[in-house]
Enzyme design. Structure first.
Site, PDB file in Angstrom:
ATOM      1  N   ASP A  47      -1.399   5.479   8.824  1.00 22.49           N
ATOM      2  CA  ASP A  47      -1.364   6.873   8.379  1.00 22.49           C
ATOM      3  C   ASP A  47      -2.606   7.643   8.793  1.00 22.49           C
ATOM      4  OD1 ASP A  47       1.009   6.165   7.253  1.00 22.49           O
ATOM      5  OD2 ASP A  47       0.278   6.127   5.182  1.00 22.49           O
TER       6      ASP A  47
ATOM      7  N   ARG B 128     -11.329   4.252  -5.380  1.00 23.88           N
ATOM      8  CA  ARG B 128     -11.139   5.615  -4.924  1.00 23.88           C
ATOM      9  C   ARG B 128     -12.248   6.583  -5.345  1.00 23.88           C
ATOM     10  NH1 ARG B 128      -8.695   3.058  -1.604  1.00 23.88           N
ATOM     11  NH2 ARG B 128      -6.459   3.269  -1.239  1.00 23.88           N
TER      12      ARG B 128
ATOM     13  N   ASP C 159      -2.976   7.906  -5.119  1.00 24.77           N
ATOM     14  CA  ASP C 159      -4.268   8.105  -4.481  1.00 24.77           C
ATOM     15  C   ASP C 159      -4.575   9.580  -4.216  1.00 24.77           C
ATOM     16  OD1 ASP C 159      -5.132   5.523  -4.514  1.00 24.77           O
ATOM     17  OD2 ASP C 159      -4.450   5.034  -2.503  1.00 24.77           O
TER      18      ASP C 159
ATOM     19  N   SER D  88       2.704  -1.629   3.130  1.00 29.90           N
ATOM     20  CA  SER D  88       1.601  -0.734   2.813  1.00 29.90           C
ATOM     21  C   SER D  88       0.617  -1.529   1.971  1.00 29.90           C
ATOM     22  CB  SER D  88       2.109   0.487   2.033  1.00 29.90           C
ATOM     23  OG  SER D  88       1.035   1.321   1.676  1.00 29.90           O
TER      24      SER D  88
END
Length: 401
Positions: free
Chosen positions: A14, A94, A123, A175
């Protein structure tokens, strides 16, 4: 001068596709930033891939120590588990990544930060809440909410059209998110909740319990104020400790979770999480808290852990409530010091003893043998008072008959 955008870059499908997309759709210089929180070999070849895809430069910053000290350990001390199971491996990385993105954006004079999180995932919330909390003036670009690419297959095709060859295909493109604390898997057969995960194909940090050794292994962990500091009698830093426990736990088939969870955006999703070392640390820390915390503190802390986990999962790390809860947790950890022994065996973590100078366990009180600190006759008066509401209610019910 060309305006700049900071791209949170993992080197995956991505975020690699985003580089040419940004150059096509915005008049920006693309600066990639990859934060090393323990991705391992995933970082190999990243600079060449980023630059060949059109980025002007790539930052790779090793923040594993900060990740463990400021994000993993506070969450461990809180015993925070989202929906009582998930050890928040992706969630706790994150805010650290986003914080550093903001710092580099200011350093580079960038006007925007771009991330590769999808419009269905958690996310996007985590990245953007942190950016808003630390630098509300920065623009945020989320391609998955804008572009025409609808699937991983589309992204692969887009990269191929732009001459970018990637080591991904639609048959092997789970993923995944990997860091020092865990490895997550989503997609492919996991999207079909009626199917068992193909663990022999899926797992990378661990083995299934069936493949684990037939002989158990004992380990000993030492904690100081809730923080693990030694393994089997040897002092060890946090990064090395987690790496070692990942090896031990993975070897014994520990810490694999198949979870159907509730995402922040409202849908259910299925993921398989490998957290072998973290699962061991949570078990050891919990056992020590049983020994060192009083009844009311331990009970209240368990309710707080639910809220703490929800905040972390939802990207609300830099909030007054999360910080206040962390301060409470730190206060409770002042006596969580001692040693815990565990037996690892075929996916199980079996307690094998614990000791602490702050232990609240009294053998003389707990023993069946009568001691000086406890008079059995005192129990009668306690039970009479404790049961008084029940007695009064029963008398009332009998009167009404």
């Amino acid at each position: 001068m060309m305006k700049k955008v900071i791209l949170a870059y993992s080197g995956g499908l991505d975020t690699t596709a985003i580089i040419p997309w940004l150059k096509e759709n915005y008049d920006y210089e693309v600066i990639c930033v990859c934060i090393d929180v323990g991705q391992g070999q995933e970082l190999d070849g990243l600079e060449e891939r980023a630059l060949s895809s059109g980025a002007s430069k790539l930052y790779i910053e090793d923040l594993k120590d900060e990740f463990v000290k400021d994000f993993v350990y506070p969450t461990l001390k809180a015993q925070a588990k989202y929906e009582t199971k998930y050890l928040l491996g992706t969630s706790i990385a994150r805010p650290l990544i986003s914080k550093r993105l903001v710092e580099i954006a200011k350093q580079e004079g960038a006007e925007a930060i771009c991330h590769g999180a999808t419009g269905k995932g958690n996310d996007q919330v985590r990245f953007e809440l942190t950016i808003k909390a630390l630098a509300p003036e920065l623009k945020i670009i989320a391609p998955w909410r804008i572009w025409d690419i609808k699937s991983r297959e589309d992204a692969i095709e887009y990269c191929n059209k732009h001459g970018i060859n990637l080591p991904f295909n639609k048959d092997t493109s789970y993923s995944r998110d990997r860091n020092l604390w865990h490895l997550s898997h989503e997609g492919l057969e996991l999207e079909h909740v009626e199917l068992e995960p193909n663990y022999n194909h899926l797992l990378q940090l661990s083995v299934s319990p069936e493949q684990a050794p037939d002989t158990p292994e004992y380990i000993e962990l030492e904690f100081d104020k809730g923080i693990p500091v030694a393994l089997n009698g040897e002092k060890i830093d946090g990064v090395s400790l987690i790496s070692k426990l990942n090896e031990l736990g993975g070897k014994h088939g520990i810490g694999t979770l198949d979870l159907l969870e509730n995402r922040v955006v409202g849908m259910k999703s299925r993921g398989v999480y490998e957290t072998p070392g973290g699962t061991i640390l949570y078990a050891a820390h919990s056992k020590l808290e049983e020994l060192c915390l009083d009844k009311q503190t331990l009970a209240y802390k368990s309710t707080l852990a639910i809220k703490y986990a929800e905040l972390v999962y939802s990207g609300e790390w830099y909030t007054p409530l999360r910080e206040a809860l962390a301060a409470f947790v730190d206060e409770t950890q002042k006596t969580v010091t001692g040693t815990v022994k565990l037996k690892l065996y075929k996916g199980n973590i079996i307690p094998a003893g614990a000791s602490s100078e702050y232990s609240l366990y009294s053998e003389s009180l707990a023993s069946f043998t009568t001691g000086d600190l406890y008079n059995h006759h005192d129990a009668e008066g306690f039970i009479n008072l404790f049961g008084l509401p029940l007695k009064v209610r029963a008398m009332l019910l009998n009167t009404d008959k």
